[in-house]
Design an enzyme around this catalytic site. Structure first.
Site, PDB file in Angstrom:
ATOM      1  N   HIS A 119     -19.298  47.680  31.692  1.00  0.00           N
ATOM      2  CA  HIS A 119     -19.700  46.959  30.477  1.00  0.00           C
ATOM      3  C   HIS A 119     -20.195  48.000  29.483  1.00  0.00           C
ATOM      4  CE1 HIS A 119     -21.341  44.048  27.760  1.00  0.00           C
ATOM      5  NE2 HIS A 119     -22.595  44.170  28.135  1.00  0.00           N
ATOM      6  N   SER A 129      -8.912  10.612  30.149  1.00  0.00           N
ATOM      7  CA  SER A 129      -8.460   9.311  29.643  1.00  0.00           C
ATOM      8  C   SER A 129      -8.308   9.339  28.125  1.00  0.00           C
ATOM      9  CB  SER A 129      -9.458   8.225  30.031  1.00  0.00           C
ATOM     10  OG  SER A 129     -10.678   8.392  29.316  1.00  0.00           O
TER      11      SER A 129
END
Length: 338
Positions: free
Chosen positions: A109, A253
């Site tokens: 990092h 949905s």
């Protein structure tokens, strides 16, 4: 703009095989890097501080374990995988005095290099190899003959061989099986910190907690609020992870999809985006890093106070009770850390 992606055929594995590599730290990434490198024919030792609890694990895995200073003196490639907040001290006390001309100092990092908390001499290669996945996944994919994509970057290259060395290292841990993407220390550091703070950790945590609070304050049971605002988050994130946001909307949905389109922009609006830009600025100009360093120098007092206040939230107590009903949760957690 198209990005370059490198694979095994682009990497020369013999470059890293001709080096002596010290892995400083034997945590999530450290154990994966070390084992994958060794199985790729690279000579590896582990560097740990005196009294480290990780020593037994590293020795059990068959590695020679040295102090950080001894490992740095022995190696000509040093991968510093200790926690970000420990790296500057380790570098100053153990690594810097043992660096020689042409040695390479690698990171997973970019924070300490980009914000100049660590400043090696001009004759040292400064590079980064950053797998885009946790250590257990890096290891598991390697064992399965696959790999996790890696980022590589070179900040300082006195002998013009840093990129080839970083690519060779990435290939040795399995990254080039999946794809190695060149970047810069600045880009990796800023985007990583922003993602953590505004989206993955800070943003998501506050969104979940606030949704939980709204339902509970409206008189709904905490257990119902937990299920709807936290528990089901994994289901949604898994769908996005597997196929993007469109895949998630396709899979839920019509009611959920329609409601999401209507209400999402009411939660995350233009003002939210402006504040996210402010967070990005704080990262870019070093404001966040200065506060991080001040916290460490103050004995982690601010971090511990924040942690305690968050851990005391009602959602934690509710979640602990509900997770006791979910035998599969503990099984999955064990599998991820094995």
């Amino acid at each position: 703009m198209a990005i370059d992606v490198f694979y095994d055929d682009d990497a020369d594995l013999s470059i890293i095989q001709g080096r002596k590599v010290a892995i400083i730290g034997y945590g999530s990434q450290g154990h994966a890097h070390a084992q994958n490198l060794r199985e790729s024919g690279v000579e590896v030792v582990i560097g740990l501080r005196e009294g480290s609890k990780s020593r037994a694990k590293a020795e059990e895995a068959g590695f020679t374990v040295k102090t950080n200073a001894e490992a740095a003196e022995w190696a000509d490639v040093i991968m510093l995988l200790a926690p970000d907040t420990s790296q500057a001290k380790i570098f100053a006390e153990d690594i810097e005095p043992n660096l020689n001309d042409g040695d390479a100092l690698f990171f997973g990092h970019g924070l300490n290099i980009h914000f100049k908390l660590i400043e090696p001499a001009d004759n040292i290669i400064i590079g980064m190899v950053a797998p885009k996945g946790p250590g257990h996944l890096v290891r598991r994919q390697f064992v399965d003959g696959k790999g996790v994509p890696c980022l590589i970057a070179v900040e300082q290259d006195p002998k013009n061989n840093g990129r080839d060395l970083a690519l060779s290292y990435a290939a040795a841990i399995g990254g080039a099986r999946a794809g190695v993407i060149p970047t810069t220390f600045e880009a990796e550091t800023v985007t990583d910190l922003f993602g953590e703070q505004a989206v993955l950790c800070g943003g998501t945590e506050e969104l979940i907690k606030t949704g939980f609070e709204v339902l509970v304050e409206a008189g709904y049971e905490p257990e119902m609020a937990y299920f709807e605002c936290l528990h089901e988050m994994k289901l949604i994130v898994d769908l996005m992870f597997e196929g993007g946001i469109a895949n998630m909307n396709y899979s839920v949905s019509d009611t959920a999809e329609f409601g999401g389109y209507l209400s999402g922009p009411r939660v995350i609006d233009a003002d939210t985006k402006k504040r996210m830009k402010d967070i990005l600025t704080d990262i870019q100009d070093g404001t966040f890093t200065k506060r991080l360093v001040a916290n460490v120098e103050g004995g982690n007092k601010e971090l511990e106070e924040l942690r305690a206040s968050y851990n005391d939230h009602q959602i934690e107590k509710t979640g602990a009770k509900l997770r006791d009903l979910m035998s599969w949760v503990k099984v999955d957690a064990r599998a991820e850390t094995a």
